[in-house]
Design a protein around this motif. Structure first.
Motif, PDB file in Angstrom:
ATOM      1  N   THR A  61       0.937  -1.209   0.008  1.00 36.19           N
ATOM      2  CA  THR A  61      -0.033  -0.092   0.090  1.00 36.19           C
ATOM      3  C   THR A  61       0.761   1.256  -0.041  1.00 36.19           C
ATOM      4  N   PRO A  62       0.924   1.812  -1.331  1.00 35.96           N
ATOM      5  CA  PRO A  62       1.841   2.848  -1.106  1.00 35.96           C
ATOM      6  C   PRO A  62       1.408   4.222  -0.408  1.00 35.96           C
ATOM      7  N   ASP A  63       2.221   4.944   0.053  1.00 39.07           N
ATOM      8  CA  ASP A  63       2.043   6.158   1.013  1.00 39.07           C
ATOM      9  C   ASP A  63       2.089   7.372  -0.071  1.00 39.07           C
ATOM     10  N   ALA A  64       1.917   8.533   0.502  1.00 36.15           N
ATOM     11  CA  ALA A  64       1.843   9.763  -0.243  1.00 36.15           C
ATOM     12  C   ALA A  64       3.244  10.005  -1.049  1.00 36.15           C
ATOM     13  N   ALA A  65       4.402   9.734  -0.164  1.00 36.62           N
ATOM     14  CA  ALA A  65       5.662   9.956  -0.625  1.00 36.62           C
ATOM     15  C   ALA A  65       5.912   9.116  -1.900  1.00 36.62           C
ATOM     16  N   ALA A  66       5.411   7.784  -1.943  1.00 38.58           N
ATOM     17  CA  ALA A  66       5.497   6.975  -3.029  1.00 38.58           C
ATOM     18  C   ALA A  66       4.601   7.158  -4.166  1.00 38.58           C
ATOM     19  N   GLU A  67       3.530   7.629  -3.592  1.00 39.40           N
ATOM     20  CA  GLU A  67       2.799   8.076  -4.827  1.00 39.40           C
ATOM     21  C   GLU A  67       3.121   9.142  -5.709  1.00 39.40           C
ATOM     22  N   ARG A  78       3.419   1.015  -6.090  1.00 43.15           N
ATOM     23  CA  ARG A  78       3.699   0.093  -5.268  1.00 43.15           C
ATOM     24  C   ARG A  78       5.024  -0.577  -5.318  1.00 43.15           C
ATOM     25  N   SER A  81       7.266   2.089  -3.796  1.00 40.00           N
ATOM     26  CA  SER A  81       7.000   2.141  -2.187  1.00 40.00           C
ATOM     27  C   SER A  81       8.281   1.111  -1.586  1.00 40.00           C
ATOM     28  N   ALA A  85      11.444   1.658   0.619  1.00 39.92           N
ATOM     29  CA  ALA A  85      11.513   0.838   1.997  1.00 39.92           C
ATOM     30  C   ALA A  85      12.995   0.331   1.890  1.00 39.92           C
TER      31      ALA A  85
END
Length: 251
Positions: A61-67, A78, A81, A85
């Protein structure tokens, strides 16, 4: 004379398998008996597979930074993300390119995360680098010592792009049983001139040579034995090849 022997007959690698035993079996089936200063180069992909480093993208589940970074690079959020990590720093992010410093220190595309040659039914999966590739190499080296009187040194290889040059070549991300880096500083050349900066990336050179046998596509050769080498230096892990961030010459 340097020889490079592609290792075949290993089969598809699955999480939890005894990779050292499979490699030893393959060597024996080929009639190959490791000798002093032989180096077994094992591709990162089969090491990561055996260590269960595969991830289902559907579970991410991507967060805002990944998006946001995915929008910049035009990559699957994804995947981005997972890259974040696995990374300590984003080095470059432009459309279709994401270069990061992996937490191991290696600077590479997508933190070394790969989606090719993952086997049947793996279209929505990704493969991460080993947690500690030097430790992976050491475990393989130790296990091979139980099978062979003279176990080969082990290099875990991965394919990297290079600044200012097209194409990828193999480098060492893990090493055991050989000096990954040989420091020649203070020695003299044939003319008596003292070497001031020369350090030899032996493990990278061996990994690159092995890449001629393992290939980069559908060759299905996951390891290679490189023989005919000689060195006179203590064992050094592949971590020694990584230039620290404070010596970064290009940022």
């Amino acid at each position: 004379m340097i020889e490079i022997l592609g290792i075949t007959g290993v089969g598809e690698i699955v999480p939890g398998c005894d990779l050292a035993a499979l490699l030893a079996d393959a060597l024996e089936a080929m009639g190959v008996v490791p000798a002093r200063n032989d180096v077994l180069v094992v591709t990162q992909k089969i090491v990561s597979k055996a260590e269960g480093r595969g991830v289902s993208l559907d579970a991410v589940t991507p967060d805002a930074a990944a998006e946001a970074l995915a929008a910049t690079t035009r990559k699957d959020p994804r995947l981005v993300s997972l890259v974040l990590a696995e990374s300590s720093d984003v080095v470059r992010a432009v459309p279709n390119v994401l270069i990061t410093r992996h937490r191991s220190g290696h600077v590479m595309a997508n933190a070394g995360i790969d989606q090719s040659n993952l086997g049947p039914g793996a279209a929505d999966r990704a493969l991460l680098l080993p947690e500690d590739a030097d430790a992976s190499a050491a475990r393989l080296h130790e296990a091979l010592a139980a099978r062979f009187a003279t176990p080969p040194a082990v290099v875990v290889s991965d394919s990297f792009g290079r600044p200012w040059r097209y194409g990828v070549t193999n480098v060492a991300i893990g090493a055991a049983g050989l000096p990954a880096l040989i420091d020649k500083r203070g020695e003299k050349d044939r003319d008596g001139r003292v070497l001031e900066v020369t350090q030899v990336a032996l493990a990278d050179m061996v990994a690159s040579a092995a890449g001629l046998a393992t290939g980069e596509g559908a060759e299905g050769v996951p390891a290679a034995l490189v023989r005919g080498l000689a060195w006179d230096a203590p064992d050094v892990p592949a971590a020694a090849l990584v230039r620290p961030p404070h010596e970064d010459l290009f940022r």
